[in-house]
Design a protein around this motif. Structure first.
Motif, short mmCIF file in Angstrom:
data_model
loop_
_atom_site.label_atom_id
_atom_site.label_comp_id
_atom_site.label_asym_id
_atom_site.label_seq_id
_atom_site.Cartn_x
_atom_site.Cartn_y
_atom_site.Cartn_z
N GLU A 444 0.97 -1.03 -0.22
CA GLU A 444 0.08 0.46 -0.02
C GLU A 444 0.92 1.11 0.26
O GLU A 444 0.54 2.22 -0.92
CB GLU A 444 -1.08 -0.29 1.65
N SER A 445 2.25 1.36 0.75
CA SER A 445 2.47 2.62 0.84
C SER A 445 3.44 2.89 -0.55
O SER A 445 3.72 3.71 -0.74
CB SER A 445 4.07 2.12 2.05
N SER A 448 1.67 5.07 -3.19
CA SER A 448 1.61 6.87 -3.29
C SER A 448 2.42 7.59 -3.33
O SER A 448 3.35 6.84 -4.61
CB SER A 448 2.15 6.84 -0.88
N GLN A 450 4.51 9.48 -2.81
CA GLN A 450 5.60 9.90 -2.43
C GLN A 450 6.31 8.75 -2.68
O GLN A 450 7.83 9.12 -2.79
CB GLN A 450 5.51 9.65 -0.92
N SER A 472 1.18 1.17 -8.76
CA SER A 472 1.19 2.90 -8.40
C SER A 472 -0.10 3.20 -8.68
O SER A 472 -0.45 3.36 -9.62
CB SER A 472 2.42 3.59 -9.05
N LYS A 521 -8.32 4.89 -6.59
CA LYS A 521 -8.59 6.05 -6.96
C LYS A 521 -9.85 6.50 -5.99
O LYS A 521 -10.19 7.49 -5.37
CB LYS A 521 -7.94 7.60 -7.41
#
Length: 531
Positions: A444-445, A448, A450, A472, A521
């Motif tokens: 999940e990270s 992101s 970032q 992503s 999204k």
């Protein structure tokens, strides 16, 4: 691919950063003080050409090439061989040769220049430039910092003041955990196991300093004294002769068993440096070798006891002695090879079966002990072995089974390894569940914004493939265009993205991927509205 240099003041956490990358990715890892078993002959390393080392011609001219060993210290014993700097160059050349046939690996190097004189620096720099063509290389250095920063594609700066963030290419305030995720990208090294690994194991373990010759020499000495001092023992002294023979076997095998934790630590670091193919395979072969050694020692014990007293000639006594020895020493094997316990802890815990046998087996004082506690004798194989003794001693043992005594002996001797396997299975199940949760969180990270920005910062347009594979949560074309305009002025268009696709129908796959991201999204936005 890329070369990334991690810099910072002493004590700022550079090596810790590399260790954390290594924990999150099965990368090829060379530590600052990397351990190799010092008695390994350099020429015996499988699928490795030592002639490509910059100093090897010297040993060839001196006719020492076949006999030169890695050198260093293990279990407090120093063995002369290669110098510290030469070992560092050996490790460097080893991973260079191993990884040449593969690509997209993550190679992590901690202080590759430490202990290396300036005349060998060009050799390391040349190898770095070759490896960076096909792999992502991450290294820490306190030497030649400016030279490496000029060579590097990226510079990661860590600080002792704020350990929660790092600086990447001059951009401060980057979350450290996210930076670790972004750096932990690359394929796993694919080992090609063959008979050469087995031949290497055999040559190393049976070498002069591998431990087996020392055990053999001590066995000749100890059992020689046993024969001299117990020769012509009288009938009725069976128990005393058996105790003496068991103690000689224990102290003959014990030094070899005590070095298992050191062997495990060195072997694991060798596997990280791609010296051999598998930690698991080497652990299994070492286990079989250790148990085989114990079998041979028991054979010698059985033969010597038959010579001095002649009352233990039946096969059931040999089986009883063998499994009694196993019960006293098997914990050294399980704890030494299959845990991460340090040497001292293994010595203390591994000696517990011997100590507890003295207290609870009731063989030193048959029938004695506090009621209730002495019932623990049934857990010890030594109790059943004493029940098998002929004459008065066997009759004095309290509560001996009427039949199947040997079966109970074997079962009790295997109690410790069975409990260990159950414990390892429970720990493995817990770690697997925890790993699955951690992997889900990591994934999940990695979706992101970032993470996507960090990937593009570190790997440029090559990062688009990484982002595509992890799913992503960003419109890759917009992100790539923004990155190209603001950072490097690259013109990464939809056509460029199309070219990096692995599939023939790349454009269609890319459109589907963008649609998938937009759906993700929209779902995330709906969840926010619901909350």
């Amino acid at each position: 691919m890329t070369l990334t240099v991690c810099v910072g003041a002493s004590g700022s956490g550079k090596t810790t950063f590399l260790n954390d990358v290594h924990k999150s990715h099965k990368c090829t890892y060379i530590r600052q003080y990397h351990n190799l078993r010092p008695y390994i002959a350099v020429s015996s390393i499988p699928n490795f050409d030592p002639s490509r080392l910059p100093y090897w011609d010297l040993y060839v001219k001196e006719k020492k090439a076949d006999g030169i060993i890695v050198g260093g210290t293990i279990a407090g014993q120093f063995m002369a061989g290669l110098s510290g700097g030469q070992r560092k160059l050996l490790l460097f050349e080893l991973i260079h040769q191993r990884t040449a046939a593969q690509d997209n690996l993550l190679i992590v190097l901690d202080e590759p220049f430490a202990g290396v004189t300036d005349d060998f620096v060009p050799f390391i720099v040349g190898r770095l430039n070759e490896m960076r063509k096909n792999h992502n290389v991450l290294l820490v250095t306190n030497d030649h910092v400016e030279t490496l920063k000029e060579m590097a594609d990226n510079t990661v700066t860590v600080s002792a003041i704020d350990r929660s963030t790092v600086k990447i290419n001059g951009k401060g305030g980057v979350d450290r955990a996210m930076a670790l995720l972004a750096m932990s990208i690359g394929d796993d090294y694919k080992h090609s196991t063959n008979n050469s690994d087995l031949a290497f194991f055999r040559s190393v373990e049976f070498s002069r300093n591998g431990g087996i010759p020392n055990v053999a020499a001590f066995a000749v000495f100890a059992f020689g004294l046993f024969l001299l001092m117990f020769w012509n023992s009288k009938p009725g002294s069976d128990a005393l002769v058996l105790i003496a023979g068991s103690m000689v076997s224990f102290f003959t095998a014990n030094p070899y068993f005590l070095q298992l934790p050191d062997w495990r630590i060195y072997m694991c670091e060798e596997a990280e440096a791609l010296l051999h193919s598998s930690k698991s395979a080497n652990r299994l072969m070492k286990t079989l070798l250790t148990l085989s050694l114990l079998f041979v020692i028991t054979c010698v014990q059985f033969g010597c006891m038959e010579l001095v007293i002649g009352t233990f000639s039946t096969p059931r006594f040999f089986v009883g002695m063998l499994f009694d020895n196993v019960s006293l020493l098997i914990s050294m094997v399980t704890l030494g090879l299959y845990t991460d316990l340090p040497d001292q802890a293994v010595q203390i815990l591994g000696a517990m079966p011997f100590l507890l046998m003295i207290f609870f087996s009731t063989t030193f004082s048959p029938g004695a002990g506090v009621a209730g506690l002495k019932a623990l004798r049934y857990l010890f194989s030594r109790f059943y072995l004493w029940c098998m003794l002929p004459g008065e001693i066997g009759d004095q043992m309290e509560g001996c089974p009427e039949s199947n005594t040997l079966l109970y002996l074997v079962m009790s001797s295997l109690l410790s390894p069975v409990l260990f396997v159950v414990w390892k299975a429970g720990v493995g199940l817990y770690r697997r569940l925890h790993h699955e949760k951690a992997s889900a969180s990591r994934r999940e990270s990695m979706k992101s914004m970032q993470f996507a920005e960090l990937q593009l910062e570190l790997f440029g347009d090559k990062a688009l493939r990484n982002l595509k594979h992890v799913g992503s949560a960003h419109d890759l074309s917009k992100l790539a265009a923004s990155y190209a305009e603001s950072k490097r002025g690259l013109e990464i268009t939809m056509k460029d993205t199309d070219e990096i696709s692995d599939d023939d129908d790349a454009q269609g796959d890319y459109d589907k991927f963008v649609s998938f991201l937009e759906e993700g999204k929209e779902m995330a936005d709906e969840k926010k509205l619901d909350s």
